[in-house]
Design a protein around this motif. Structure first.
Motif, PDB file in Angstrom:
ATOM      1  N   ASP A   1       0.836  -1.202   0.000  1.00 19.24           N
ATOM      2  CA  ASP A   1       0.000   0.000   0.000  1.00 19.24           C
ATOM      3  C   ASP A   1       0.869   1.250   0.000  1.00 19.24           C
ATOM      4  OD1 ASP A   1      -2.376  -1.416   0.048  1.00 19.24           O
ATOM      5  OD2 ASP A   1      -2.755  -1.106   2.190  1.00 19.24           O
ATOM      6  N   ALA A   2       1.881   1.255   0.865  1.00 19.20           N
ATOM      7  CA  ALA A   2       2.749   2.427   0.995  1.00 19.20           C
ATOM      8  C   ALA A   2       3.478   2.730  -0.320  1.00 19.20           C
ATOM      9  CB  ALA A   2       3.759   2.205   2.118  1.00 19.20           C
ATOM     10  N   LEU A   3       4.005   1.694  -0.963  1.00 13.20           N
ATOM     11  CA  LEU A   3       4.746   1.894  -2.200  1.00 13.20           C
ATOM     12  C   LEU A   3       3.826   2.365  -3.332  1.00 13.20           C
ATOM     13  CD1 LEU A   3       7.210  -1.146  -2.157  1.00 13.20           C
ATOM     14  CD2 LEU A   3       7.639   1.225  -1.449  1.00 13.20           C
ATOM     15  N   CYS A   4       2.621   1.819  -3.392  1.00  9.18           N
ATOM     16  CA  CYS A   4       1.656   2.259  -4.409  1.00  9.18           C
ATOM     17  C   CYS A   4       1.321   3.735  -4.212  1.00  9.18           C
ATOM     18  CB  CYS A   4       0.368   1.431  -4.331  1.00  9.18           C
ATOM     19  SG  CYS A   4       0.493  -0.255  -4.965  1.00  9.18           S
ATOM     20  N   TYR A   5       1.102   4.121  -2.956  1.00  8.17           N
ATOM     21  CA  TYR A   5       0.743   5.515  -2.688  1.00  8.17           C
ATOM     22  C   TYR A   5       1.910   6.445  -3.007  1.00  8.17           C
ATOM     23  CZ  TYR A   5      -1.332   9.584  -0.496  1.00  8.17           C
ATOM     24  OH  TYR A   5      -1.851  10.838  -0.277  1.00  8.17           O
ATOM     25  N   ALA A   6       3.104   6.050  -2.603  1.00  6.90           N
ATOM     26  CA  ALA A   6       4.288   6.870  -2.894  1.00  6.90           C
ATOM     27  C   ALA A   6       4.493   7.011  -4.397  1.00  6.90           C
ATOM     28  CB  ALA A   6       5.524   6.254  -2.237  1.00  6.90           C
ATOM     29  N   HIS A   7       4.364   5.908  -5.114  1.00  6.92           N
ATOM     30  CA  HIS A   7       4.580   5.931  -6.565  1.00  6.92           C
ATOM     31  C   HIS A   7       3.601   6.866  -7.259  1.00  6.92           C
ATOM     32  CE1 HIS A   7       3.854   4.457 -10.717  1.00  6.92           C
ATOM     33  NE2 HIS A   7       5.174   4.383 -10.743  1.00  6.92           N
ATOM     34  N   SER A   8       2.365   6.909  -6.779  1.00  5.74           N
ATOM     35  CA  SER A   8       1.336   7.685  -7.472  1.00  5.74           C
ATOM     36  C   SER A   8       1.243   9.133  -7.008  1.00  5.74           C
ATOM     37  CB  SER A   8      -0.031   7.011  -7.304  1.00  5.74           C
ATOM     38  OG  SER A   8      -0.407   6.944  -5.941  1.00  5.74           O
ATOM     39  N   THR A   9       1.935   9.497  -5.923  1.00  2.00           N
ATOM     40  CA  THR A   9       1.763  10.857  -5.399  1.00  2.00           C
ATOM     41  C   THR A   9       3.055  11.651  -5.226  1.00  2.00           C
ATOM     42  OG1 THR A   9       1.855  10.091  -3.093  1.00  2.00           O
ATOM     43  CG2 THR A   9      -0.336  10.206  -4.146  1.00  2.00           C
ATOM     44  N   ALA A  10       4.197  10.996  -5.121  1.00  2.00           N
ATOM     45  CA  ALA A  10       5.439  11.721  -4.848  1.00  2.00           C
ATOM     46  C   ALA A  10       5.737  12.746  -5.934  1.00  2.00           C
ATOM     47  CB  ALA A  10       6.607  10.740  -4.712  1.00  2.00           C
ATOM     48  N   ILE A  11       5.325  12.481  -7.149  1.00  2.00           N
ATOM     49  CA  ILE A  11       5.568  13.411  -8.243  1.00  2.00           C
ATOM     50  C   ILE A  11       4.921  14.764  -7.980  1.00  2.00           C
ATOM     51  CG2 ILE A  11       3.562  12.625  -9.577  1.00  2.00           C
ATOM     52  CD1 ILE A  11       6.996  13.692 -10.983  1.00  2.00           C
ATOM     53  N   TYR A  12       3.764  14.762  -7.293  1.00  2.00           N
ATOM     54  CA  TYR A  12       3.087  16.017  -6.974  1.00  2.00           C
ATOM     55  C   TYR A  12       3.882  16.823  -5.951  1.00  2.00           C
ATOM     56  CZ  TYR A  12      -0.856  13.600  -9.190  1.00  2.00           C
ATOM     57  OH  TYR A  12      -1.656  12.924 -10.066  1.00  2.00           O
ATOM     58  N   LEU A  13       4.481  16.119  -4.992  1.00  2.00           N
ATOM     59  CA  LEU A  13       5.306  16.796  -3.995  1.00  2.00           C
ATOM     60  C   LEU A  13       6.538  17.400  -4.675  1.00  2.00           C
ATOM     61  CD1 LEU A  13       5.189  14.144  -1.119  1.00  2.00           C
ATOM     62  CD2 LEU A  13       3.709  16.134  -1.431  1.00  2.00           C
ATOM     63  N   HIS A  14       7.129  16.635  -5.573  1.00  2.00           N
ATOM     64  CA  HIS A  14       8.318  17.104  -6.290  1.00  2.00           C
ATOM     65  C   HIS A  14       7.989  18.342  -7.119  1.00  2.00           C
ATOM     66  CE1 HIS A  14      11.325  17.135  -9.555  1.00  2.00           C
ATOM     67  NE2 HIS A  14      12.149  16.618  -8.662  1.00  2.00           N
ATOM     68  N   THR A  15       6.892  18.272  -7.866  1.00  2.00           N
ATOM     69  CA  THR A  15       6.523  19.363  -8.761  1.00  2.00           C
ATOM     70  C   THR A  15       6.155  20.632  -7.993  1.00  2.00           C
ATOM     71  OG1 THR A  15       5.694  17.754 -10.375  1.00  2.00           O
ATOM     72  CG2 THR A  15       4.981  20.035 -10.656  1.00  2.00           C
ATOM     73  N   SER A  16       5.523  20.476  -6.839  1.00  2.00           N
ATOM     74  CA  SER A  16       5.057  21.628  -6.064  1.00  2.00           C
ATOM     75  C   SER A  16       6.111  22.175  -5.107  1.00  2.00           C
ATOM     76  CB  SER A  16       3.806  21.253  -5.266  1.00  2.00           C
ATOM     77  OG  SER A  16       4.098  20.229  -4.317  1.00  2.00           O
ATOM     78  N   GLY A  17       7.281  21.530  -5.061  1.00  2.00           N
ATOM     79  CA  GLY A  17       8.335  21.995  -4.175  1.00  2.00           C
ATOM     80  C   GLY A  17       8.094  21.665  -2.710  1.00  2.00           C
ATOM     81  N   THR A  18       7.277  20.653  -2.455  1.00  2.00           N
ATOM     82  CA  THR A  18       6.950  20.289  -1.071  1.00  2.00           C
ATOM     83  C   THR A  18       7.544  18.940  -0.676  1.00  2.00           C
ATOM     84  OG1 THR A  18       4.846  19.314  -1.793  1.00  2.00           O
ATOM     85  CG2 THR A  18       4.800  21.624  -1.109  1.00  2.00           C
TER      86      THR A  18
END
Length: 275
Positions: free
Chosen positions: A195-212
């Motif tokens: 679950d954790a890896l699926c969530y990280a894979h699908s959302t970390a890009i948003y954190l990267h793009t937004s500078g967060t």
């Protein structure tokens, strides 16, 4: 005596009617004053892709990547109905099953009739595009909190990607898409890491793009710390074995999928530069 008493909808009869007439396997309908979704069994799935995933998991020595069979057809319908009912009984918000048969089932829409419901991924992406970093982090935290609730109830999701977490009209998150049951074939701690890896894979890009990403990494570490000892051990081992990901390029010109993987790795490690 009130002669205007409303008769309860016959969900079973409506399900049977639509299963034989609707042109698509998943469709929305309006019955009375409520919107419902009917999901019909599709064709059985082949096993080739699962063998490929099993080989990959073995090569990388990552139990969390071991494939969870989804045979499709009536078996997938039975699994999803059982999982939806089980999760609801544990207090986890999921679509309500109204009627079920071998060939399909009916579930209540998570919003009001005609109201569009967006995935958590879409909501976060909109916040990113608006430059609203506070909302990006708040929504992303909602996803983590949902995983916490699920895991504390002694269960797991099926594919914990942001597309399978949806925002309801009251702002709460509901979980969808349960055609497979990871806990039937994997230890629960591995399911939680999955679950954790699926969530990280699908959302970390948003954190990267937004500078967060830095704030997200701190929140991720706090979330991991409150997990079970078994889960933390499996996750730590998985991250170590994914160390090769630090060599992946972060530029979007190499493809969005590759960028997602690299962003996820940067979230998972405390100090990616020193790895």
């Amino acid at each position: 005596m009130d002669s205007t008493t409303t008769t309860a909808p016959d969900y079973v009869a409506f399900l049977q009617q639509q299963l034989t007439t609707q042109p698509h396997n998943v469709m929305a309908h309006v019955l009375g004053h409520e919107q419902i979704w009917i999901k019909r069994a599709g064709a059985p799935h082949g096993t080739g892709r699962y063998r490929a995933m099993a080989v990959l998991a073995a090569l990388l020595r990552l139990d969390a990547l071991r494939p969870v069979p989804n045979p499709g057809g009536p078996t997938a319908i039975a699994t999803e109905v059982q999982r939806l009912r089980d999760l609801a009984a544990r207090g986890i918000r999921v679509p309500v099953v109204l009627a079920a048969s071998t060939d399909g089932f009916a579930m209540r829409h998570l919003g009001h009739t005609g109201e569009e419901i967006h995935s958590l991924g879409n909501e976060i992406d909109h916040a990113v595009q608006a430059g609203d970093t506070a909302t990006v982090l708040a929504l992303w935290q909602q996803g983590l909190d949902t995983l916490t609730q699920v895991h504390r109830q002694g269960t797991c999701l099926s594919q914990a990607f942001a597309r399978n977490l949806v925002r309801c009209p009251d702002g709460e998150v509901a979980c969808i898409d349960f055609e497979d049951d990871p806990a039937a074939v994997l230890p629960l701690a591995v399911c939680h890491v999955r679950d954790a890896l699926c969530y990280a894979h699908s959302t970390a890009i948003y954190l990267h793009t937004s500078g967060t990403l830095a704030e997200g990494r701190a929140r991720w570490a706090a979330w991991v710390a409150q997990g079970s000892a078994e889960m933390r051990e499996v996750l730590a081992t998985s991250v170590r074995r994914m160390g090769w990901m630090r060599h992946l390029p972060a530029s979007r010109r190499f493809g969005r999928d590759l960028q997602r993987v690299r962003a996820a790795y940067d979230l998972l490690v405390r100090d990616p530069i020193s790895q």
